[in-house]
Design an enzyme around this catalytic site. Structure first.
Site, mmCIF file in Angstrom:
data_model
loop_
_atom_site.group_PDB
_atom_site.id
_atom_site.type_symbol
_atom_site.label_atom_id
_atom_site.label_comp_id
_atom_site.label_asym_id
_atom_site.label_seq_id
_atom_site.Cartn_x
_atom_site.Cartn_y
_atom_site.Cartn_z
ATOM 1 N N ASN A 169 0.983 -1.136 0.267
ATOM 2 C CA ASN A 169 0.000 -0.118 -0.057
ATOM 3 C C ASN A 169 0.965 1.192 -0.045
ATOM 4 O OD1 ASN A 169 -1.904 2.119 0.493
ATOM 5 N ND2 ASN A 169 -2.201 1.758 2.439
ATOM 6 N N GLY B 172 2.315 2.054 10.706
ATOM 7 C CA GLY B 172 3.126 3.255 10.524
ATOM 8 C C GLY B 172 3.824 3.647 11.614
ATOM 9 N N LYS C 75 0.010 4.278 -0.395
ATOM 10 C CA LYS C 75 -0.677 5.463 0.338
ATOM 11 C C LYS C 75 -0.469 6.578 -0.404
ATOM 12 C CE LYS C 75 0.504 3.687 4.847
ATOM 13 N NZ LYS C 75 0.116 3.680 6.328
ATOM 14 N N GLU D 164 -6.885 4.634 7.753
ATOM 15 C CA GLU D 164 -6.835 5.800 7.468
ATOM 16 C C GLU D 164 -8.108 6.436 6.686
ATOM 17 O OE1 GLU D 164 -2.953 5.761 5.476
ATOM 18 O OE2 GLU D 164 -2.205 5.205 7.076
ATOM 19 N N SER E 73 3.383 -2.284 10.040
ATOM 20 C CA SER E 73 4.804 -2.310 10.544
ATOM 21 C C SER E 73 5.429 -3.948 10.200
ATOM 22 C CB SER E 73 5.083 -1.653 12.033
ATOM 23 O OG SER E 73 4.669 -0.315 11.952
ATOM 24 N N HIS F 188 -9.636 0.892 4.848
ATOM 25 C CA HIS F 188 -8.397 1.150 5.228
ATOM 26 C C HIS F 188 -8.321 2.131 6.561
ATOM 27 C CE1 HIS F 188 -4.184 2.444 6.038
ATOM 28 N NE2 HIS F 188 -3.685 1.257 5.604
ATOM 29 N N GLU G 146 -5.309 -5.186 10.309
ATOM 30 C CA GLU G 146 -4.279 -4.284 10.526
ATOM 31 C C GLU G 146 -4.606 -3.401 11.888
ATOM 32 O OE1 GLU G 146 -2.548 -2.997 6.697
ATOM 33 O OE2 GLU G 146 -4.341 -1.824 6.821
HETATM 34 C C1 PEP Z 1 -0.484 -0.081 5.788
HETATM 35 O O1 PEP Z 1 -0.710 1.289 5.323
HETATM 36 O O2 PEP Z 1 -1.657 -0.513 5.525
HETATM 37 C C2 PEP Z 1 0.335 -0.410 6.746
HETATM 38 C C3 PEP Z 1 0.305 -1.541 7.186
HETATM 39 O O3 PEP Z 1 1.459 0.542 6.972
HETATM 40 P P1 PEP Z 1 2.773 0.158 7.189
HETATM 41 O O4 PEP Z 1 3.216 -1.157 7.086
HETATM 42 O O5 PEP Z 1 3.806 1.196 7.290
HETATM 43 O O6 PEP Z 1 2.718 0.039 8.952
#
Ligand code: PEP
Length: 248
Positions: free
Chosen positions: A11, A168, A13, A92, A207, A90, A162
């Site tokens: 992803n 992040g 973003k 966000e 992460s 997601h 997630e």
């Molecule tokens: C994501 O954006 O779905 C995500 C898991 O980000 P990150 O791997 O940076 O934590």
């Protein structure tokens, strides 16, 4: 019992560039193995990614069909570009753009209506985990889809767990913590339809990097990952994809 075919998705973003498309397609050109690899770049890069040989999808789609919805992108158009998947819900999108469970269910439905496979993102916040509400939150987010479309709709979908506190932040769920929630999700769906549950791919996101991916992907109910930050680094992303080999 054999696991499902592993899936690793990046992803991006609101990041990325034509250069990144090129670097990643060079890196992953000829990637073989029993792992499906996908990227979710910003909309303007989807076509270039597909043309360069990557499998690419959208980070979200509109819950509406084409029309007077300035700034939105409809699932039909995304499918016409050759995309096969879209993320929906997601964290966000939920937190920053106020998408409710019902909005997410509508997007899930619209994606499927136009031939895209939705990857439904679910997960609890840090305070919800502290209050031991993880299962309740994840259940509610999945039930919004089941209530609208029936459990059968999950047959053509993927669920990404997630935890919001891990996205992040560099704070990854431990393999045991992640496996426990993945098992909870699979058991929940098994109670409704064991065949769908057995074939449903469940991804972990939060992460993930090239140091922790192997252990996470080795868990019984984890079928791959949704990768944010590390998917912007071609070498790390390739290494994460490699670490999913043998886990399908
Ligand atoms: C994501 O954006 O779905 C995500 C898991 O980000 P990150 O791997 O940076 O934590």
């Amino acid at each position: 019992m054999a696991k499902r075919k592993a899936l690793v998705a990046g992803n991006w973003k609101m990041n990325g560039s034509l250069e990144l498309v090129e670097q990643l397609s060079t890196k992953l050109n000829g990637f073989d193995g029993d792992v499906e690899v996908l990227v979710f770049p910003p909309f303007p890069l989807i076509k270039s990614a597909i043309d360069s040989g990557l499998s690419a999808g959208a980070q979200t789609v509109s819950e509406n069909d084409a029309g007077a919805f300035t700034g939105e992108v409809d699932a039909k158009l995304v499918a016409q570009l050759g995309a096969k998947y879209t993320l929906v819900g997601h964290s966000e999108r939920r937190a920053i753009y106020g998408e409710s469970d019902s909005d997410v269910a509508n997007k899930f439905a619209k994606a499927q209506e136009h031939g895209l496979t939705p990857i439904l993102c679910v997960g609890e916040s840090e305070s919800e985990r502290e209050q031991e509400l993880t299962e309740q939150v994840v259940s509610r987010q999945i039930d919004a889809v089941i209530v609208k479309l029936g459990v059968a709709a999950l047959a053509n979908s993927v669920i990404a767990y997630e935890p919001v506190w891990a996205i992040g932040t560099g704070k990854t769920a431990s393999p045991e913590q992640a496996q426990a929630v993945h098992k909870f999700i699979r058991d929940k769906i098994t109670a409704l339809d064991s065949n769908i549950a057995q074939n449903l791919r469940l991804l972990y996101g939060g992460s993930v990097n090239d140091k922790n991916s192997e252990q996470l992907f080795a868990q019984e109910d984890i079928d791959g990952g949704l990768i944010g930050g590390a998917s912007l680094k071609p070498e790390s992303f390739e290494s994460i994809c490699n670490s999913a080999k043998g886990n399908g």
